[in-house]
Design a protein around this motif. Structure first.
Motif, PDB file in Angstrom:
ATOM      1  N   LEU A 307       0.825  -1.200   0.000  1.00  0.00           N
ATOM      2  CA  LEU A 307       0.000   0.000   0.000  1.00  0.00           C
ATOM      3  C   LEU A 307       0.864   1.257   0.000  1.00  0.00           C
ATOM      4  CD1 LEU A 307      -2.795  -1.038   2.518  1.00  0.00           C
ATOM      5  CD2 LEU A 307      -2.970  -0.875   0.038  1.00  0.00           C
ATOM      6  N   ASP A 308       1.959   1.224   0.739  1.00  0.00           N
ATOM      7  CA  ASP A 308       2.880   2.363   0.732  1.00  0.00           C
ATOM      8  C   ASP A 308       3.494   2.561  -0.648  1.00  0.00           C
ATOM      9  OD1 ASP A 308       2.480   3.058   3.348  1.00  0.00           O
ATOM     10  OD2 ASP A 308       4.134   1.849   4.122  1.00  0.00           O
ATOM     11  N   HIS A 309       3.809   1.447  -1.305  1.00  0.00           N
ATOM     12  CA  HIS A 309       4.470   1.509  -2.615  1.00  0.00           C
ATOM     13  C   HIS A 309       3.567   2.129  -3.676  1.00  0.00           C
ATOM     14  CE1 HIS A 309       7.295   0.425  -5.750  1.00  0.00           C
ATOM     15  NE2 HIS A 309       6.322  -0.175  -6.423  1.00  0.00           N
ATOM     16  N   VAL A 310       2.243   1.855  -3.567  1.00  0.00           N
ATOM     17  CA  VAL A 310       1.317   2.400  -4.565  1.00  0.00           C
ATOM     18  C   VAL A 310       0.687   3.701  -4.075  1.00  0.00           C
ATOM     19  CG1 VAL A 310       0.820   0.155  -5.564  1.00  0.00           C
ATOM     20  CG2 VAL A 310      -0.583   0.975  -3.664  1.00  0.00           C
ATOM     21  N   SER A 311       1.273   4.274  -3.043  1.00  0.00           N
ATOM     22  CA  SER A 311       0.847   5.583  -2.519  1.00  0.00           C
ATOM     23  C   SER A 311      -0.610   5.588  -2.064  1.00  0.00           C
ATOM     24  CB  SER A 311       1.062   6.679  -3.580  1.00  0.00           C
ATOM     25  OG  SER A 311       2.430   6.748  -3.934  1.00  0.00           O
ATOM     26  N   MET A 312      -1.032   4.504  -1.451  1.00  0.00           N
ATOM     27  CA  MET A 312      -2.375   4.444  -0.871  1.00  0.00           C
ATOM     28  C   MET A 312      -2.263   4.517   0.643  1.00  0.00           C
ATOM     29  SD  MET A 312      -4.239   1.498  -3.156  1.00  0.00           S
ATOM     30  CE  MET A 312      -5.790   1.716  -2.290  1.00  0.00           C
ATOM     31  N   GLY A 313      -3.239   5.135   1.269  1.00  0.00           N
ATOM     32  CA  GLY A 313      -3.238   5.243   2.709  1.00  0.00           C
ATOM     33  C   GLY A 313      -3.335   3.879   3.368  1.00  0.00           C
ATOM     34  N   LYS A 314      -2.710   3.767   4.534  1.00  0.00           N
ATOM     35  CA  LYS A 314      -2.747   2.491   5.240  1.00  0.00           C
ATOM     36  C   LYS A 314      -4.158   2.137   5.716  1.00  0.00           C
ATOM     37  CE  LYS A 314       2.047   2.289   6.782  1.00  0.00           C
ATOM     38  NZ  LYS A 314       2.980   2.173   7.926  1.00  0.00           N
ATOM     39  N   ASP A 315      -5.045   3.145   5.780  1.00  0.00           N
ATOM     40  CA  ASP A 315      -6.408   2.823   6.178  1.00  0.00           C
ATOM     41  C   ASP A 315      -7.125   1.976   5.118  1.00  0.00           C
ATOM     42  OD1 ASP A 315      -6.368   4.917   4.420  1.00  0.00           O
ATOM     43  OD2 ASP A 315      -7.636   6.260   5.609  1.00  0.00           O
ATOM     44  N   MET A 316      -6.538   1.906   3.908  1.00  0.00           N
ATOM     45  CA  MET A 316      -7.134   1.086   2.855  1.00  0.00           C
ATOM     46  C   MET A 316      -6.894  -0.401   3.055  1.00  0.00           C
ATOM     47  SD  MET A 316      -8.904   2.943   0.846  1.00  0.00           S
ATOM     48  CE  MET A 316      -9.365   3.698   2.414  1.00  0.00           C
ATOM     49  N   ILE A 317      -6.109  -0.738   4.082  1.00  0.00           N
ATOM     50  CA  ILE A 317      -5.899  -2.160   4.353  1.00  0.00           C
ATOM     51  C   ILE A 317      -7.207  -2.838   4.761  1.00  0.00           C
ATOM     52  CG2 ILE A 317      -5.314  -1.920   6.805  1.00  0.00           C
ATOM     53  CD1 ILE A 317      -3.234  -4.086   6.412  1.00  0.00           C
ATOM     54  N   ALA A 318      -8.147  -2.074   5.309  1.00  0.00           N
ATOM     55  CA  ALA A 318      -9.423  -2.665   5.721  1.00  0.00           C
ATOM     56  C   ALA A 318     -10.192  -3.230   4.531  1.00  0.00           C
ATOM     57  CB  ALA A 318     -10.258  -1.647   6.491  1.00  0.00           C
ATOM     58  N   PRO A 319     -10.567  -2.419   3.538  1.00  0.00           N
ATOM     59  CA  PRO A 319     -11.298  -2.999   2.406  1.00  0.00           C
ATOM     60  C   PRO A 319     -10.459  -3.969   1.586  1.00  0.00           C
ATOM     61  CG  PRO A 319     -10.740  -0.702   1.959  1.00  0.00           C
ATOM     62  CD  PRO A 319     -10.441  -0.955   3.409  1.00  0.00           C
ATOM     63  N   ILE A 320      -9.161  -3.680   1.427  1.00  0.00           N
ATOM     64  CA  ILE A 320      -8.319  -4.555   0.609  1.00  0.00           C
ATOM     65  C   ILE A 320      -8.169  -5.934   1.248  1.00  0.00           C
ATOM     66  CG2 ILE A 320      -5.951  -4.913  -0.202  1.00  0.00           C
ATOM     67  CD1 ILE A 320      -5.831  -1.926  -0.803  1.00  0.00           C
ATOM     68  N   SER A 321      -8.017  -5.968   2.566  1.00  0.00           N
ATOM     69  CA  SER A 321      -7.917  -7.271   3.234  1.00  0.00           C
ATOM     70  C   SER A 321      -9.206  -8.061   3.067  1.00  0.00           C
ATOM     71  CB  SER A 321      -7.583  -7.086   4.717  1.00  0.00           C
ATOM     72  OG  SER A 321      -8.629  -6.405   5.402  1.00  0.00           O
ATOM     73  N   GLY A 322     -10.355  -7.383   3.142  1.00  0.00           N
ATOM     74  CA  GLY A 322     -11.632  -8.065   2.912  1.00  0.00           C
ATOM     75  C   GLY A 322     -11.727  -8.628   1.507  1.00  0.00           C
ATOM     76  N   ILE A 323     -11.279  -7.842   0.516  1.00  0.00           N
ATOM     77  CA  ILE A 323     -11.311  -8.296  -0.875  1.00  0.00           C
ATOM     78  C   ILE A 323     -10.411  -9.518  -1.069  1.00  0.00           C
ATOM     79  CG2 ILE A 323     -10.721  -7.681  -3.245  1.00  0.00           C
ATOM     80  CD1 ILE A 323     -11.451  -4.767  -2.508  1.00  0.00           C
ATOM     81  N   LEU A 324      -9.184  -9.433  -0.576  1.00  0.00           N
ATOM     82  CA  LEU A 324      -8.225 -10.522  -0.768  1.00  0.00           C
ATOM     83  C   LEU A 324      -8.679 -11.812  -0.092  1.00  0.00           C
ATOM     84  CD1 LEU A 324      -4.831  -8.618  -0.268  1.00  0.00           C
ATOM     85  CD2 LEU A 324      -5.876  -9.359  -2.418  1.00  0.00           C
ATOM     86  N   MET A 325      -9.202 -11.681   1.132  1.00  0.00           N
ATOM     87  CA  MET A 325      -9.599 -12.887   1.858  1.00  0.00           C
ATOM     88  C   MET A 325     -10.906 -13.468   1.329  1.00  0.00           C
ATOM     89  SD  MET A 325      -7.035 -13.355   3.568  1.00  0.00           S
ATOM     90  CE  MET A 325      -5.592 -12.409   4.006  1.00  0.00           C
ATOM     91  N   SER A 326     -11.780 -12.632   0.798  1.00  0.00           N
ATOM     92  CA  SER A 326     -12.986 -13.177   0.172  1.00  0.00           C
ATOM     93  C   SER A 326     -12.619 -13.919  -1.109  1.00  0.00           C
ATOM     94  CB  SER A 326     -14.000 -12.060  -0.125  1.00  0.00           C
ATOM     95  OG  SER A 326     -13.564 -11.210  -1.173  1.00  0.00           O
ATOM     96  N   ALA A 327     -11.590 -13.437  -1.807  1.00  0.00           N
ATOM     97  CA  ALA A 327     -11.123 -14.147  -3.000  1.00  0.00           C
ATOM     98  C   ALA A 327     -10.518 -15.496  -2.623  1.00  0.00           C
ATOM     99  CB  ALA A 327     -10.087 -13.304  -3.740  1.00  0.00           C
ATOM    100  N   ALA A 328      -9.791 -15.523  -1.515  1.00  0.00           N
ATOM    101  CA  ALA A 328      -9.141 -16.762  -1.088  1.00  0.00           C
ATOM    102  C   ALA A 328     -10.151 -17.817  -0.661  1.00  0.00           C
ATOM    103  CB  ALA A 328      -8.179 -16.482   0.057  1.00  0.00           C
ATOM    104  N   THR A 329     -11.236 -17.395  -0.034  1.00  0.00           N
ATOM    105  CA  THR A 329     -12.195 -18.345   0.531  1.00  0.00           C
ATOM    106  C   THR A 329     -13.496 -18.441  -0.253  1.00  0.00           C
ATOM    107  OG1 THR A 329     -13.101 -16.610   1.968  1.00  0.00           O
ATOM    108  CG2 THR A 329     -11.309 -17.946   2.855  1.00  0.00           C
ATOM    109  N   ALA A 330     -13.752 -17.484  -1.170  1.00  0.00           N
ATOM    110  CA  ALA A 330     -15.015 -17.424  -1.920  1.00  0.00           C
ATOM    111  C   ALA A 330     -16.208 -17.442  -0.973  1.00  0.00           C
ATOM    112  CB  ALA A 330     -15.107 -18.576  -2.916  1.00  0.00           C
ATOM    113  N   SER A 331     -16.094 -16.665   0.092  1.00  0.00           N
ATOM    114  CA  SER A 331     -17.147 -16.618   1.103  1.00  0.00           C
ATOM    115  C   SER A 331     -17.091 -15.279   1.822  1.00  0.00           C
ATOM    116  CB  SER A 331     -16.963 -17.756   2.114  1.00  0.00           C
ATOM    117  OG  SER A 331     -17.725 -17.535   3.290  1.00  0.00           O
ATOM    118  N   THR A 332     -18.252 -14.632   1.960  1.00  0.00           N
ATOM    119  CA  THR A 332     -18.293 -13.390   2.718  1.00  0.00           C
ATOM    120  C   THR A 332     -17.926 -13.645   4.175  1.00  0.00           C
ATOM    121  OG1 THR A 332     -20.196 -12.821   1.339  1.00  0.00           O
ATOM    122  CG2 THR A 332     -19.688 -11.326   3.140  1.00  0.00           C
TER     123      THR A 332
END
Length: 417
Positions: A307-332
């Motif tokens: 997130l730092d590398h792409v100049s995004m705020g660290k607060d974006m880890i919340a939605p991004i972590s949800g997206i990544l983990m939903s992709a991993a498990t295919a479950s909300t």
């Protein structure tokens, strides 16, 4: 080997096993074990991480099991069907997309699991589709969009688990995503549904095909269970009186049984709800094991660096972590569990409030929860008799709906922080 690589290997192993039809719970447990060992942990350390991860979700598992009372009552008594029929009749055929999406959204919003909500509305939707000549994939997409919108404002397992892991007030987490949910509903109805243009043409005129209310409870008695539940959950923000979902959801269901005079269905309803929620609870236990391994790995540090590398705020880890983990498990539910259990401390440490951290993780977990290695993909496709290929064609549109929900959850966070 780096613990991050090990955690990713564990996730990939779990996904592979799930695709191969191995029990999701066992797939996640085995993935956690392999991922921990691959990441350089000793066997003893892996077991400790796995059991600690399960401990993190144990209170949510208990709440989810008690939520089965409400869900079982709404489904087995016919209250859910009564509510969905009433909504569709109220809006009429000219607004059929809005009616179907809103019916599914409302069922999810009052605590019905999204798979079950779609399955409940589907018979009515299919009968309307036959009369108006609307393609089945379009009907399913509308119901899914409504379900996703309702899921981020509901006392469903995904919302319960993120609120629990962030130490946030459940009603506040539900309320935080109301505007994104409404926008998601409108986006589904007025934008996404138009990607399947079709001229309505009646092919049936039998009114009974829409859904016969004979034998179903009245609308007013059907509404008692969700209204009581919402009222009890709202006591904390309104009056400062805390009623835990562990109490509010089953009490709402039992009040509904009394008002519908359905005491003879009490045990079947509770057993049905327990059966549905026990599947989720067992899945969460498996999810807890791999969440524990991920939590003890350096994965979150790499995500922060990214997130730092792409100049995004660290607060974006919340939605991004949800997206990544939903992709991993295919479950909300599993995605929200993994993301909140693994990243809650980090998200709170960068200054995001517990309510908005939970809300954004919850919204992010709807973006890729419909991939083929999850149960939602297959359950919704089967109820509408879609082929695997036809069901695959809906994935880009479902993803876009989840992305809109997440985007507006982020926007509301920026406005309200």
């Amino acid at each position: 080997m780096d613990s991050t690589v090990g955690a990713l290997i564990g996730l990939l192993v779990s996904i592979f096993l799930i695709i191969k039809k191995v029990s999701p719970a066992y797939s996640l447990i085995l993935g956690a074990l392999i991922g921990g060992l691959a990441g350089g942990f000793s066997l003893e350390e892996v077991v400790v991480s796995m059991t600690e991860g399960v401990k993190d979700v144990s209170s949510a598992v208990l709440r989810i099991l008690t939520a089965g009372v409400l869900s079982g009552v709404l489904i087995k008594t016919g209250a859910a069907m009564t509510i969905s029929n009433a909504i569709i009749r109220f809006w009429g055929e000219k607004r059929v997309y809005l009616a179907l999406a809103f019916a599914t959204m409302l069922l999810c919003a009052v605590g019905v699991f999204i798979d079950v909500a779609v399955i409940t509305v589907a018979p009515v939707a299919l009968s309307i589709g036959r009369r108006l000549g609307i393609p089945t994939p379009q009907l399913l997409l509308v119901m899914i969009g409504g379900g996703k919108s309702g899921n981020i404002i509901s006392p469903n397992p995904n919302t319960i688990i993120v609120a629990e892991n962030f130490g946030a007030d459940l009603p506040s987490v539900m309320f935080a995503n109301i505007i994104p949910a409404i926008i998601g509903l409108l986006f589904t109805v007025f934008v996404i549904a138009r990607f399947f243009p079709v001229k309505p043409r009646k092919v049936h005129t039998d009114e009974e095909e829409m859904g016969n209310d004979d034998g179903l409870p009245s609308l007013w008695s059907s509404l008692v269970a969700p209204v009581v539940t919402i009222f009890l959950l709202a006591l904390r923000p309104l009056c400062g009186i805390t009623v835990d979902p562990l109490v509010a959801l089953p009490v709402g269901g039992l009040c509904g049984l009394i008002c519908m005079r359905q005491w003879k269905n009490a045990l079947p309803s509770i057993e049905f709800g327990l059966q549905k929620m026990s599947v989720i609870a067992v899945l969460l236990i498996g999810t807890g094991t791999i969440a524990g391994v991920i939590k003890d790995s350096t994965l979150k540090d790499y995500i922060l660096a990214m997130l730092d590398h792409v100049s995004m705020g660290k607060d974006m880890i919340a939605p991004i972590s949800g997206i990544l983990m939903s992709a991993a498990t295919a479950s909300t539910t599993a995605g929200a569990t993994l993301a909140s259990a693994s990243f809650a401390d980090t998200i709170l440490a960068v200054g995001v409030s517990s309510i908005w951290g939970a809300a954004m993780v919850n919204a992010g977990s709807t973006v890729l929860d419909h991939l083929p290695h999850g149960s939602f993909f297959h359950a919704t496709g089967e109820v509408c008799d879609l082929t695997f290929r036809d069901r695959l064609k809906l994935i880009p549109y479902e993803t876009l709906i989840g992305a809109v929900l997440t985007l507006f959850s982020i926007i509301m966070y920026w406005i309200c922080r």
